[in-house]
Motif scaffolding. Structure first.
Motif, PDB file in Angstrom:
ATOM      1  N   SER A  88      -0.698  -8.501  -8.251  1.00 38.50           N
ATOM      2  CA  SER A  88      -0.434  -8.215  -6.844  1.00 38.50           C
ATOM      3  C   SER A  88      -1.660  -7.621  -6.149  1.00 38.50           C
ATOM      4  O   SER A  88      -1.713  -7.582  -4.916  1.00 38.50           O
ATOM      5  CB  SER A  88       0.745  -7.243  -6.712  1.00 38.50           C
ATOM      6  N   ARG A  89      -2.631  -7.165  -6.920  1.00 42.50           N
ATOM      7  CA  ARG A  89      -3.870  -6.619  -6.368  1.00 42.50           C
ATOM      8  C   ARG A  89      -5.087  -7.464  -6.754  1.00 42.50           C
ATOM      9  O   ARG A  89      -6.224  -7.004  -6.610  1.00 42.50           O
ATOM     10  CB  ARG A  89      -4.059  -5.168  -6.832  1.00 42.50           C
ATOM     11  N   HIS A  90      -4.834  -8.667  -7.233  1.00 36.69           N
ATOM     12  CA  HIS A  90      -5.948  -9.563  -7.575  1.00 36.69           C
ATOM     13  C   HIS A  90      -6.133 -10.613  -6.495  1.00 36.69           C
ATOM     14  O   HIS A  90      -5.169 -11.176  -5.967  1.00 36.69           O
ATOM     15  CB  HIS A  90      -5.684 -10.278  -8.904  1.00 36.69           C
ATOM     16  N   PHE A  91      -7.410 -10.876  -6.169  1.00 38.21           N
ATOM     17  CA  PHE A  91      -7.749 -11.958  -5.263  1.00 38.21           C
ATOM     18  C   PHE A  91      -9.200 -12.342  -5.551  1.00 38.21           C
ATOM     19  O   PHE A  91     -10.021 -11.478  -5.872  1.00 38.21           O
ATOM     20  CB  PHE A  91      -7.593 -11.522  -3.799  1.00 38.21           C
ATOM     21  N   PRO A  92      -9.550 -13.611  -5.448  1.00 32.51           N
ATOM     22  CA  PRO A  92     -10.918 -14.043  -5.765  1.00 32.51           C
ATOM     23  C   PRO A  92     -11.992 -13.422  -4.880  1.00 32.51           C
ATOM     24  O   PRO A  92     -13.165 -13.382  -5.252  1.00 32.51           O
ATOM     25  CB  PRO A  92     -10.854 -15.566  -5.567  1.00 32.51           C
ATOM     26  N   TYR A  93     -11.592 -12.956  -3.697  1.00 31.54           N
ATOM     27  CA  TYR A  93     -12.504 -12.275  -2.788  1.00 31.54           C
ATOM     28  C   TYR A  93     -12.063 -10.813  -2.639  1.00 31.54           C
ATOM     29  O   TYR A  93     -10.898 -10.489  -2.849  1.00 31.54           O
ATOM     30  CB  TYR A  93     -12.509 -12.938  -1.406  1.00 31.54           C
ATOM     31  N   PHE A  94     -13.009  -9.969  -2.270  1.00 32.38           N
ATOM     32  CA  PHE A  94     -12.708  -8.577  -1.947  1.00 32.38           C
ATOM     33  C   PHE A  94     -12.069  -8.574  -0.559  1.00 32.38           C
ATOM     34  O   PHE A  94     -12.695  -9.000   0.420  1.00 32.38           O
ATOM     35  CB  PHE A  94     -14.010  -7.785  -1.960  1.00 32.38           C
ATOM     36  N   ILE A  95     -10.812  -8.133  -0.457  1.00 33.52           N
ATOM     37  CA  ILE A  95     -10.108  -8.214   0.822  1.00 33.52           C
ATOM     38  C   ILE A  95      -9.345  -6.927   1.136  1.00 33.52           C
ATOM     39  O   ILE A  95      -9.004  -6.151   0.241  1.00 33.52           O
ATOM     40  CB  ILE A  95      -9.119  -9.395   0.878  1.00 33.52           C
ATOM     41  N   LEU A  96      -9.077  -6.750   2.421  1.00 35.09           N
ATOM     42  CA  LEU A  96      -8.211  -5.675   2.907  1.00 35.09           C
ATOM     43  C   LEU A  96      -7.089  -6.293   3.731  1.00 35.09           C
ATOM     44  O   LEU A  96      -7.310  -7.251   4.472  1.00 35.09           O
ATOM     45  CB  LEU A  96      -8.987  -4.698   3.805  1.00 35.09           C
ATOM     46  N   ALA A  97      -5.900  -5.737   3.602  1.00 32.97           N
ATOM     47  CA  ALA A  97      -4.791  -6.052   4.500  1.00 32.97           C
ATOM     48  C   ALA A  97      -4.431  -4.744   5.191  1.00 32.97           C
ATOM     49  O   ALA A  97      -4.031  -3.772   4.537  1.00 32.97           O
ATOM     50  CB  ALA A  97      -3.598  -6.617   3.739  1.00 32.97           C
ATOM     51  N   ILE A  98      -4.607  -4.703   6.494  1.00 34.98           N
ATOM     52  CA  ILE A  98      -4.449  -3.479   7.272  1.00 34.98           C
ATOM     53  C   ILE A  98      -3.211  -3.619   8.150  1.00 34.98           C
ATOM     54  O   ILE A  98      -3.171  -4.443   9.071  1.00 34.98           O
ATOM     55  CB  ILE A  98      -5.703  -3.222   8.123  1.00 34.98           C
ATOM     56  N   THR A  99      -2.206  -2.802   7.865  1.00 30.63           N
ATOM     57  CA  THR A  99      -0.923  -2.926   8.560  1.00 30.63           C
ATOM     58  C   THR A  99      -0.636  -1.684   9.397  1.00 30.63           C
ATOM     59  O   THR A  99      -0.657  -0.567   8.871  1.00 30.63           O
ATOM     60  CB  THR A  99       0.228  -3.123   7.563  1.00 30.63           C
ATOM     61  N   PRO A 100      -0.380  -1.850  10.681  1.00 36.18           N
ATOM     62  CA  PRO A 100      -0.064  -0.686  11.524  1.00 36.18           C
ATOM     63  C   PRO A 100       1.209   0.010  11.046  1.00 36.18           C
ATOM     64  O   PRO A 100       2.193  -0.651  10.685  1.00 36.18           O
ATOM     65  CB  PRO A 100       0.140  -1.293  12.922  1.00 36.18           C
ATOM     66  N   ARG A 101       1.207   1.324  11.048  1.00 32.02           N
ATOM     67  CA  ARG A 101       2.420   2.077  10.734  1.00 32.02           C
ATOM     68  C   ARG A 101       3.531   1.682  11.702  1.00 32.02           C
ATOM     69  O   ARG A 101       4.704   1.656  11.342  1.00 32.02           O
ATOM     70  CB  ARG A 101       2.103   3.585  10.813  1.00 32.02           C
ATOM     71  N   TRP A 102       3.156   1.352  12.925  1.00 35.62           N
ATOM     72  CA  TRP A 102       4.099   0.886  13.951  1.00 35.62           C
ATOM     73  C   TRP A 102       4.911  -0.297  13.443  1.00 35.62           C
ATOM     74  O   TRP A 102       6.122  -0.361  13.636  1.00 35.62           O
ATOM     75  CB  TRP A 102       3.305   0.502  15.198  1.00 35.62           C
ATOM     76  N   ALA A 103       4.254  -1.267  12.789  1.00 37.16           N
ATOM     77  CA  ALA A 103       4.949  -2.453  12.289  1.00 37.16           C
ATOM     78  C   ALA A 103       5.851  -2.107  11.113  1.00 37.16           C
ATOM     79  O   ALA A 103       6.966  -2.624  10.999  1.00 37.16           O
ATOM     80  CB  ALA A 103       3.931  -3.518  11.883  1.00 37.16           C
ATOM     81  N   LEU A 104       5.389  -1.240  10.236  1.00 30.14           N
ATOM     82  CA  LEU A 104       6.191  -0.848   9.081  1.00 30.14           C
ATOM     83  C   LEU A 104       7.445  -0.100   9.507  1.00 30.14           C
ATOM     84  O   LEU A 104       8.519  -0.284   8.929  1.00 30.14           O
ATOM     85  CB  LEU A 104       5.357   0.014   8.139  1.00 30.14           C
ATOM     86  N   GLU A 105       7.333   0.728  10.523  1.00 25.93           N
ATOM     87  CA  GLU A 105       8.493   1.469  11.011  1.00 25.93           C
ATOM     88  C   GLU A 105       9.559   0.525  11.558  1.00 25.93           C
ATOM     89  O   GLU A 105      10.760   0.767  11.386  1.00 25.93           O
ATOM     90  CB  GLU A 105       8.055   2.457  12.087  1.00 25.93           C
TER      91      GLU A 105
END
Length: 247
Positions: free
Chosen positions: A161-178
């Motif tokens: 779940s934390r592997h990917f061929p490239y170094f990546i970030l997924a940035i999610t607003p707390r607003w969306a999670l709420e």
């Protein structure tokens, strides 16, 4: 720097690595035989609520500058995109340096990027979010908005779940999670399903740092970057500046 939608990526003549990174990411979330554990991410990708950005390799100063510019642009528009939105950042490959990098090396790069873009943030730290990562309600903030950070690397082997061929970030607003977890019944059901998927997706047990935002024993920074074992850094590497309104 430019934010891309899925449609715009396919209409633009991008460098090969950028197109490949996006297609691999899309395939990972669309895989029905081995469904990705994060249900909100799958929905966000399907509904085209994601925005994408490409930056230089993290050893270059331009990477943090590019990331800050993209996150700044995203912070101005994410509430108009949809409730399942996230910003996906792909770092340019750096084959020479990355050949011998392990998970902990990528962890250092991750926190270095967060510290660098924090230095480029012109906004005050939002008053409702603690500045100290040791507080349960702490979350990384930029341009006055709180974001949950997810990092994946080529070095992860057991925590798929934390592997990917490239170094990546997924940035999610707390607003969306709420909004996704706004009802307790819905929240508990989704979290239970995500944990079940994690058990099937990764070849090692669920990391002990995974918890629920707001709980007294939860610390968000520990979930941003999960190692390939159960170990956790003894303290958060983030160094906040004092930015509270009125300070």
């Amino acid at each position: 720097m430019q934010l891309f939608t899925k449609e715009w990526i396919y209409k633009t003549e991008l460098e090969l690595w950028k197109l490949e990174a996006f297609e691999l990411f899309e395939a990972k979330l669309a895989d029905q035989k081995h469904p990705f554990p994060c249900i909100p991410a799958i929905i966000g990708q399907r509904l085209n609520h994601f925005r994408y950005g490409f930056v230089s390799n993290p050893y270059e100063d331009a990477a943090a500058l590019g990331l800050a510019m993209l996150l700044n642009e995203y912070s101005l528009c994410f509430k108009e995109i949809g409730n399942y939105t996230s910003l996906i950042i792909f770092f340019e490959p750096f084959e020479v340096q990355s050949e011998n990098l392990n998970v902990e090396d990528y962890e250092t790069l991750f926190w270095d990027q967060l510290n660098r873009i924090a230095e480029l943030d012109s906004s005050k730290w939002p008053f409702q979010i603690p500045e100290d990562p040791r507080e349960p309600l702490w979350e990384f903030c930029f341009q006055g908005e709180a974001y949950f950070m997810y990092c994946a690397t080529p070095a992860h082997q057991y925590r798929n779940s934390r592997h990917f061929p490239y170094f990546i970030l997924a940035i999610t607003p707390r607003w969306a999670l709420e909004r996704f977890y706004e009802t307790e019944k819905n929240s508990l059901k989704i979290k239970e399903n995500i944990r079940k998927r994690l058990e099937n997706y990764d070849s090692i047990p669920i990391h002990p740092a995974l918890n629920t935002y707001g709980q007294q024993d939860n610390y968000e920074w520990k979930q941003y970057f999960l190692r390939d074992d159960d170990s956790i850094l003894p303290q958060c590497p983030f160094h906040p500046k004092t930015k509270r309104t009125g300070d």
